[in-house]
Design an enzyme around this catalytic site. Structure first.
Site, PDB file in Angstrom:
ATOM      1  N   ILE A 149      40.103   4.587 -23.640  1.00 39.94           N
ATOM      2  CA  ILE A 149      38.954   4.264 -22.794  1.00 39.94           C
ATOM      3  C   ILE A 149      39.248   3.046 -21.922  1.00 39.94           C
ATOM      4  O   ILE A 149      38.409   2.645 -21.120  1.00 39.94           O
ATOM      5  CB  ILE A 149      37.671   4.035 -23.624  1.00 39.94           C
ATOM      6  CG1 ILE A 149      37.869   2.900 -24.635  1.00 39.94           C
ATOM      7  CG2 ILE A 149      37.251   5.332 -24.307  1.00 39.94           C
ATOM      8  CD1 ILE A 149      36.589   2.453 -25.328  1.00 39.94           C
TER       9      ILE A 149
ATOM     10  N   GLY B 201      49.243  -2.656 -31.207  1.00 44.32           N
ATOM     11  CA  GLY B 201      48.469  -2.422 -32.407  1.00 44.32           C
ATOM     12  C   GLY B 201      47.498  -3.492 -32.811  1.00 44.32           C
ATOM     13  O   GLY B 201      46.981  -3.456 -33.925  1.00 44.32           O
TER      14      GLY B 201
ATOM     15  N   HIS C  99      49.349   3.221 -33.363  1.00 42.23           N
ATOM     16  CA  HIS C  99      49.181   4.058 -32.177  1.00 42.23           C
ATOM     17  C   HIS C  99      50.194   3.658 -31.120  1.00 42.23           C
ATOM     18  O   HIS C  99      50.538   2.487 -30.984  1.00 42.23           O
ATOM     19  CB  HIS C  99      47.753   3.997 -31.620  1.00 42.23           C
ATOM     20  CG  HIS C  99      47.237   2.629 -31.329  1.00 42.23           C
ATOM     21  ND1 HIS C  99      46.894   1.729 -32.307  1.00 42.23           N
ATOM     22  CD2 HIS C  99      47.007   1.990 -30.159  1.00 42.23           C
ATOM     23  CE1 HIS C  99      46.460   0.607 -31.751  1.00 42.23           C
ATOM     24  NE2 HIS C  99      46.535   0.731 -30.434  1.00 42.23           N
ATOM     25  N   LEU C 100      50.698   4.658 -30.445  1.00 44.23           N
ATOM     26  CA  LEU C 100      51.658   4.468 -29.369  1.00 44.23           C
ATOM     27  C   LEU C 100      50.948   4.688 -28.043  1.00 44.23           C
ATOM     28  O   LEU C 100      50.307   5.727 -27.852  1.00 44.23           O
ATOM     29  CB  LEU C 100      52.819   5.468 -29.493  1.00 44.23           C
ATOM     30  CG  LEU C 100      53.503   5.591 -30.851  1.00 44.23           C
ATOM     31  CD1 LEU C 100      54.633   6.621 -30.780  1.00 44.23           C
ATOM     32  CD2 LEU C 100      54.016   4.252 -31.335  1.00 44.23           C
ATOM     33  N   HIS C 101      51.053   3.733 -27.150  1.00 42.53           N
ATOM     34  CA  HIS C 101      50.494   3.865 -25.807  1.00 42.53           C
ATOM     35  C   HIS C 101      51.556   4.542 -24.942  1.00 42.53           C
ATOM     36  O   HIS C 101      52.664   4.019 -24.815  1.00 42.53           O
ATOM     37  CB  HIS C 101      50.185   2.490 -25.205  1.00 42.53           C
ATOM     38  CG  HIS C 101      49.115   1.733 -25.905  1.00 42.53           C
ATOM     39  ND1 HIS C 101      47.813   1.700 -25.446  1.00 42.53           N
ATOM     40  CD2 HIS C 101      49.149   0.977 -27.032  1.00 42.53           C
ATOM     41  CE1 HIS C 101      47.094   0.942 -26.259  1.00 42.53           C
ATOM     42  NE2 HIS C 101      47.875   0.499 -27.225  1.00 42.53           N
TER      43      HIS C 101
END
Length: 148
Positions: free
Chosen positions: A30, A86, A93-95
């Site tokens: 988001i 993180g 989570h991987l961006h």
């Protein structure tokens, strides 16, 4: 204790899913740094990168590469970038995002005012690119559910 991402995966909080399999999901953030910025997240509640089992970490990287290829296709981007920090959520989570240069690869560039319709459109572009490159088997039937 359920994390924010566990609640998104469970459908308790809305998400814009582009990928789902038994180990991982990918959905739009988001607060994108660039259009098409996605998060690759293990279904298991793993706090951080250094705690991930080798097989899960390897799988997340393969999914990130596949998402990156779709982003490059969808935005004609010369690169797909990968960021791992993180700090915002205690769930690994991987961006993954389409990238045109290193200068934009900063969380300071994250936009929190992107209209929902634009976030939906970006996720749809990634979903369509995944299907076009032959990865449609992992694209969920609907954008709002991580079930295949």
């Amino acid at each position: 204790m359920s994390t924010l991402f566990t609640k998104i995966i469970a459908g308790d909080i809305p998400g814009r899913f582009v990928w789902a399999d038994d180990v991982a999901v990918a959905f739009g953030t988001i607060a994108p740094i660039t259009d098409g910025h996605m998060l690759v997240v293990p279904r298991a509640e793993i706090v951080q990168l250094t705690e991930a089992p080798d097989d899960v970490l390897a799988h997340l990287m393969v999914v990130a590469r596949t998402i990156g290829q779709a982003q490059q296709r969808a935005w004609s981007a010369p690169r797909a970038a990968l960021l791992v920090a993180g700090f915002e959520v205690d769930h690994l989570h991987l961006h993954v995002l389409p990238a045109w240069g290193e200068a934009e690869l900063s969380f300071r560039n994250a936009r929190t005012d992107v209209p929902a319709a634009e976030l939906d459109a970006a996720a749809s572009r990634v979903r369509e690119a995944l299907v076009a490159q032959g990865d449609g088997a992992h694209v969920p039937a609907t954008m709002t559910s991580p079930a295949l």
